[in-house]
Each structure stands twice: as C-alpha cells, then as structure tokens.
Scaffold this active site. Sequence first.
Site, short mmCIF file in Angstrom:
data_model
loop_
_atom_site.label_atom_id
_atom_site.label_comp_id
_atom_site.label_asym_id
_atom_site.label_seq_id
_atom_site.Cartn_x
_atom_site.Cartn_y
_atom_site.Cartn_z
N GLN A 33 25.76 -0.73 -111.81
CA GLN A 33 25.84 -0.77 -112.85
C GLN A 33 26.22 0.35 -113.81
O GLN A 33 26.64 0.02 -114.39
CB GLN A 33 25.52 -1.95 -113.89
CG GLN A 33 25.37 -3.35 -112.93
CD GLN A 33 27.35 -3.73 -113.11
OE1 GLN A 33 27.88 -3.34 -113.63
NE2 GLN A 33 27.97 -4.93 -112.54
N THR A 81 26.74 -3.45 -102.03
CA THR A 81 25.95 -5.20 -101.07
C THR A 81 25.84 -4.23 -99.55
O THR A 81 23.82 -4.65 -99.55
CB THR A 81 26.82 -6.30 -100.95
OG1 THR A 81 26.76 -6.71 -101.95
CG2 THR A 81 25.49 -7.04 -100.18
N CYS A 137 27.23 -13.17 -108.10
CA CYS A 137 26.81 -13.38 -106.36
C CYS A 137 25.81 -14.33 -106.64
O CYS A 137 24.66 -14.83 -105.34
CB CYS A 137 27.17 -11.94 -105.94
SG CYS A 137 27.58 -10.69 -106.49
N1 PMP Z 1 24.34 -4.61 -107.34
C1 PMP Z 1 24.35 -4.59 -108.75
C2 PMP Z 1 23.92 -4.39 -109.69
C3 PMP Z 1 26.17 -5.17 -108.90
O1 PMP Z 1 26.46 -5.75 -110.15
C4 PMP Z 1 26.35 -5.93 -108.05
C5 PMP Z 1 27.31 -6.32 -107.84
N2 PMP Z 1 27.95 -7.54 -108.61
C6 PMP Z 1 26.14 -5.41 -106.32
C7 PMP Z 1 24.42 -4.74 -106.47
C8 PMP Z 1 27.03 -5.81 -105.19
O2 PMP Z 1 28.09 -4.78 -105.52
P1 PMP Z 1 29.24 -5.61 -104.55
O3 PMP Z 1 30.12 -6.71 -105.08
O4 PMP Z 1 30.04 -3.78 -104.37
O5 PMP Z 1 29.13 -5.32 -103.19
#
Ligand code: PMP
Length: 373
Positions: free
Chosen positions: A181, A73, A323
């Site tokens: 991913q 993020t 999220c």
């Molecule tokens: N980008 C993608 C494609 C994700 O799947 C995720 C996590 N679900 C994130 C960004 C965010 O990752 P993080 O949990 O490390 O902030």
Amino acid sequence: MNDIVYLDYTANTPVDIQVLDYFYETSKKFSGNPNSHHQLGREASAFMDETTMKIAGLLNVSPAEIIYTSSATESNNTAIKGIAYEYKEYGKHIISTPLEHSSVKSVLSFLQKEGYEVDIVKVDSNGQISVEDFKKKLRDDTIIVSVTAVDSELGVTQPVAKIKEILSDYPNCHLHVDATQAIGKIGFDVNGIDLVSLSPHKFYGLNGCGLLIKKKGVRLEPLLHGGTSTTKYRSGTPAVNLAASTYMALKLALENLDERNLAVSKLNNYLRTELLKFEKVNINSPQSAIPHILNLSVEGIKGTVFQRMLDEKGICVSVKSACSTDGMPSEAVMAISGDRRNALSSFRISLSHLTTMEELKFFIDIFGQLCPI
Ligand code: PMP
C-alpha cells in the site's frame, strides 16, 4: 458521474490504459519463451532483461534483486517462509505487528504451527509501533521482522528507517517490509531493506503479477521448485508481458506521484471535514495516515451492514481488507482503539486521483440519509 461510485481503490485500482496497451503490444510482439535457445527466445529474453533493468532503475536497486511473483500475497509468503526455512539454524523467533495483511498474518500462523515463535509488537493510538516494545521483543534468535510500510485498513505508516537502524545490531535478523500500500502511492525507499513486497494492481497495473525485492546476499528457500526463471527464487516461465505492464504501471505511478497525492489529499480533507459533522461518526485513520485511506465507524451500526446499505445505493467501500474474514471485528481498528464495538462498526473508504468531488458529494449526501442522528 458513473452509476457506480467506486471508493475501494485500496482493494484494486482500474488498469491504466497505457499499461493495458503496453501489455497488449508486448504480448503480440514476444511469443518466444525467454528461456528458449533460439531466436524468438533470445529476443524475449533480451526484452525481459531490459524490462527488469528498467524496473530496478525505478526502484533504485540492481536487476538481480528483482523477483517476479504472481501477487503481493506470493511475495509475502516467499519472503517470510523463505527466510524462516533458510535461516532456521539461527533461531525461530519472528516479530510482526497487529496491522499486517492476511497474507502476512496467515503465514505467521502457519509458521507457529511449525514451531516458530511469533511476537506482535504493541502499537500506539496512532497505529505506530512502539519502538521501546520492539527493542524489548528483539532477541538474538529473532530471524525475521515483518512490518507493513502502510497498512491496508487504516493507512498508518510505520517508521521503517528506524526499524532498519535498530536491526543493524542484529546481523542474523532480516527485515521484510510489505510495501503493497506504499509503493506507487507515497515515496518509499526500498534501499537497504532485505525484502520488500509490492503489487502493481494497487497502482493501476494488472492483477496477477507482483514483485519481491530481495537484497543481494539474502538467501531464500523458494516456495516453488522447478526450473530457474529470471532468478532461482521463483520458478516458472518469465511472463514478459506482465513484467512489461509492471514497468509501465510503476513508471507512471512514480512520475505522477506528487500530483496524484495532492489531489487525493484534497479529497481526503473534504471527506474528513464532512464526515466529522455527523455526531455518530468516529474517524479511525489517524491524521497522519496516507490520504488514500479513510477508516471510520458509525456508532451502533455494524460496518458490514453500513457497507451493504451503501452498496445498494451504488457506492463501493470495504469492511476490513477485501482478503480478510467476514463477521469478525477489524484487528487493526481494535489494535489502535482497543474498542471492540468501534472495530465492529468500522469500514474503509479509499480514494484515488480518479475520484471526483462530484462523487464525494454524492457519497456524503447518501451517507447523510443512512447515518443515524
Ligand atoms: N499486503 C497489503 C498491505 C495489501 O493491501 C494487499 C492487498 N489487499 C496484499 C498484501 C496482497 O496483495 P495481492 O492482492 O497482490 O496478493
């Protein structure tokens, strides 16, 4: 078999014990701040440099191209806002896709409010962007193209090499790829991409750390202002133990990539075959999606309802990504199917090499009890 059947590895993976051991060892060993000018500081700094060099080696980039962050993020925010602010004199136009994670989408909405213009490129029924539409939307004032290498809901891969090639005619435009991913799951070449985000908690590393790879020569306005850390793009005391754990997770993931992928592909084939026996099931992830993600809809039942029914039976799956906002249809499923009801019924199963056949058989058994005929 465990009491809980965990089928949500796209949201989070359990930490590998070797990663945890290495984190523990390095936490005990290095107590100095790598920025301190004394013996313990120098020791921590030397180890940090060595770790960064090893991570860079695994990703085939130079150590100066590694920026440590707290998460993907943060990497996505740093990359997109960083370019938008730094290069605004070249234009305020951004292109992205409908399959982006909320940590990209929300940044784009924020920038729209600040006067940036965002165009979303069309995708086909397999979720791949239309190269024609992309070319049409590209302009001389486009400063960022942000595209996910693999989206978190459907597991669709995008033609990143092709996008990179097209952008070679647009020197003022930077390419940001959210590879959260992809890296650690499938082979992914970061070389030549301006900015790449990744997160070790998606490949058995620890939460609370992420990476942003920034190609040499690309400038960014940092999100955080403070002292120089390992780079000037992200302030904060370098976290030696988190960097070390990131290295170990990445090393293990890349060393075992093919073997793990093969195991996951077999599990995915089994699931697809079994799920397609149910008349009311529609599989949304295209056959070309990565095997770790299988998105489906059960006709007539909301995804959130089915997810809760599975949860009550001890099975963990996700509706959209962990999220995103509850109660709204999946934008990713909408984008590929154009069917709101199907999108509202969708949910995601995600697999790991740790998933067992026994767990999937149990899942199919429970699924059969819950799925309407
Ligand atoms: N980008 C993608 C494609 C994700 O799947 C995720 C996590 N679900 C994130 C960004 C965010 O990752 P993080 O949990 O490390 O902030």
